[in-house]
Design an enzyme around this catalytic site. Structure first.
Site, PDB file in Angstrom:
ATOM      1  CB  THR A  57      97.546  23.988  12.726  1.00 19.79           C
ATOM      2  OG1 THR A  57      99.037  23.495  11.580  1.00 19.79           O
ATOM      3  CG2 THR A  57      97.967  23.796  13.984  1.00 19.79           C
ATOM      4  CE1 TYR A  71     100.340  20.644  13.581  1.00 17.76           C
ATOM      5  CE2 TYR A  71     101.684  21.319  14.781  1.00 17.76           C
ATOM      6  CZ  TYR A  71     100.663  22.026  13.823  1.00 17.76           C
ATOM      7  OH  TYR A  71     101.123  23.131  12.727  1.00 17.76           O
ATOM      8  CB  THR A 137      98.329  28.085   9.039  1.00 16.10           C
ATOM      9  OG1 THR A 137      99.972  28.371   9.753  1.00 16.10           O
ATOM     10  CG2 THR A 137      97.256  29.015  10.492  1.00 16.10           C
ATOM     11  CG  ASP A 138     101.638  26.544   5.991  1.00 16.33           C
ATOM     12  OD1 ASP A 138     101.734  27.175   7.470  1.00 16.33           O
ATOM     13  OD2 ASP A 138     102.669  24.971   6.497  1.00 16.33           O
ATOM     14  CE  LYS A 210     101.818  30.829   9.134  1.00 24.61           C
ATOM     15  NZ  LYS A 210     102.275  28.795   9.339  1.00 24.61           N
ATOM     16  CD  GLU A 330     115.006  48.567 -15.738  1.00 22.21           C
ATOM     17  OE1 GLU A 330     114.066  49.407 -14.637  1.00 22.21           O
ATOM     18  OE2 GLU A 330     114.878  47.418 -16.105  1.00 22.21           O
TER      19      GLU A 330
HETATM   20  N1  GLU Z   1     101.373  23.185   7.525  1.00 26.13           N
HETATM   21  C1  GLU Z   1      99.945  22.853   7.971  1.00 26.13           C
HETATM   22  C2  GLU Z   1      99.643  23.413   6.547  1.00 26.13           C
HETATM   23  O1  GLU Z   1      99.723  24.990   6.312  1.00 26.13           O
HETATM   24  C3  GLU Z   1     100.213  23.834   9.576  1.00 26.13           C
HETATM   25  C4  GLU Z   1      99.901  25.187   9.590  1.00 26.13           C
HETATM   26  C5  GLU Z   1      98.622  25.244  10.160  1.00 26.13           C
HETATM   27  O2  GLU Z   1      97.863  24.726  10.257  1.00 26.13           O
HETATM   28  O3  GLU Z   1      99.288  26.377  10.882  1.00 26.13           O
HETATM   29  O4  GLU Z   1      98.264  22.767   7.146  1.00 26.13           O
END
Ligand code: GLU
Length: 371
Positions: A57, A71, A137-138, A210, A330
């Site tokens: 992003t 986007y 960020t993912d 995250k 266990e």
């Molecule tokens: N899903 C995308 C990624 O991880 C956009 C999320 C982000 O960068 O915040 O690149």
């Protein structure tokens, strides 16, 4: 008349001189650049920070300034990211390199290895004092933890991203990137392993995760806390006790491939067949995201025990988001390992690397206890 004007002219001239003096940045006057923990560097002696861009992003763009969820990620190149924050030049000599330009859900083992090898190569050179990686960020925490375990240098490595695309009102990318460079340029950031910088906080790659799908304060380190903050200056407040970077067993220099490790989620009415499916698809290890303290239903456990008998490594983690998964007799008797406080996605990263060293369950467990 002339006599009465003189004091006014003198006053205006004095004001102009003060204004010119004030408009110069502290750096332009060769004042030292300070970080609160004592670091100081002169303008002419700024550190060289390399920005490795991978997409996400922070490099996202859309026609609409109000769109923060619709986007295209990875739309903007590293040069544009740097050009958007010329203020970085006051704190470091910044240069960029594009590794890939992707959504981070598409980050794969091959790209991870490529990135980590490039980081090690750059940090071996005296020309690079620190590295900033821009990332979606993912899966940012997975890449950061991989670097935490495989970078063989004490020089700062900082991973940064953003929650709003570069075109959005209130885009958080520029300030996150600026802060990341500031941290990478701080001598105190040395020897702390890979760091994650977003939203004015510094997290350790080992602990930060995250926690929110869209909010800018998504990266949290609930149990262990952040290790630092950025409030114009850089403040470190915590130390990292787990092994990282130079102290790990992992050397990826000659590694061409990582072993396949899959994650299976635990839930009511789950079955052991997913373990069979993963084994059949080539998995050498499986992380089980169990409920609570890594608990397993009888049927899931049956599948896991069968997988262990077939030579796979099984690590129990938790879907709760916090707390350590403990070994428990266990599970120990069946050689089902415990992830300690690593969440499933980071346990997968460690298991992939640990499996390049050993398939002995006892030794594998030691990695989870120490890293
Ligand atoms: N899903 C995308 C990624 O991880 C956009 C999320 C982000 O960068 O915040 O690149």
């Amino acid at each position: 008349m002339k006599k009465r004007l003189m004091p006014i002219v003198t006053f205006i001239t004095a004001l102009l001189l003060i204004a010119v003096g004030c408009s110069q940045s502290p750096q332009a006057k060769e004042a030292p650049h300070q970080t609160k923990n004592g670091s100081s560097s002169k303008k002419g002696n700024l550190p060289n920070i390399k920005i490795l861009a991978t997409g996400g992003t922070i490099a996202g763009a859309d026609k609409s300034k109000t769109s923060t969820t619709e986007y295209k990620a990875g739309a903007v190149g590293v040069d544009s990211l740097i050009q958007a924050v010329p203020e970085m030049e006051d704190i470091a000599h910044v240069s960029g390199e594009q590794i890939v330009n992707i959504d981070s859900q598409n980050m794969d083992n091959k790209t991870l290895l490529k990135l980590a090898k490039r980081v090690n190569e750059l940090l071996r050179s005296d020309d690079t004092d620190g590295i900033v990686i821009t990332h979606g960020t993912d899966t940012l925490e997975e890449t950061a933890y991989f670097l935490n375990l495989t970078v063989k240098s004490e020089k700062p490595v900082v991973v940064a991203g953003s929650m709003r695309p570069s075109t959005a009102i209130g885009a958080d990318g520029p300030s996150n990137l600026y802060n990341a460079v500031k941290v990478a340029a701080a001598p105190e950031a040395k020897g702390k392993g890979a760091l994650v910088v977003l939203n004015d906080r510094i997290g350790s790659a080992r602990y930060v995760t995250k926690t929110n799908t869209t909010a800018t304060d998504t990266f949290k380190s609930e149990e262990m806390g952040y290790i630092g903050t950025i409030a114009d200056d850089v403040y470190f407040n915590n130390i990292i006790t787990r092994k990282h970077t130079k102290d790990t067993d992992f050397n990826i220099a000659k590694l061409k491939k990582l072993p396949q490790v899959d994650i299976i989620y635990g839930y009511q009415n789950d079955g052991g067949y997913l373990f069979d499916a993963a084994a059949k698809a080539g998995a050498k290890g499986i992380v089980f995201a169990g409920a609570g303290n890594g608990s397993m239903s009888d049927t899931a456990k049956k599948g896991a025990v069968k997988a262990v008998k077939n030579g796979l490594a099984i690590v129990r983690s938790t879907r709760t988001g916090n707390g350590a998964v403990t070994p428990n007799r266990e599970f120990e008797k069946d050689r089902l390992l415990a992830s300690n406080s690593l969440n499933p996605q980071k346990a997968r990263i460690l298991l992939m690397l640990a499996l390049t060293k050993t398939d002995d369950p006892e030794r594998l467990q030691t990695y989870f206890n120490e890293y």
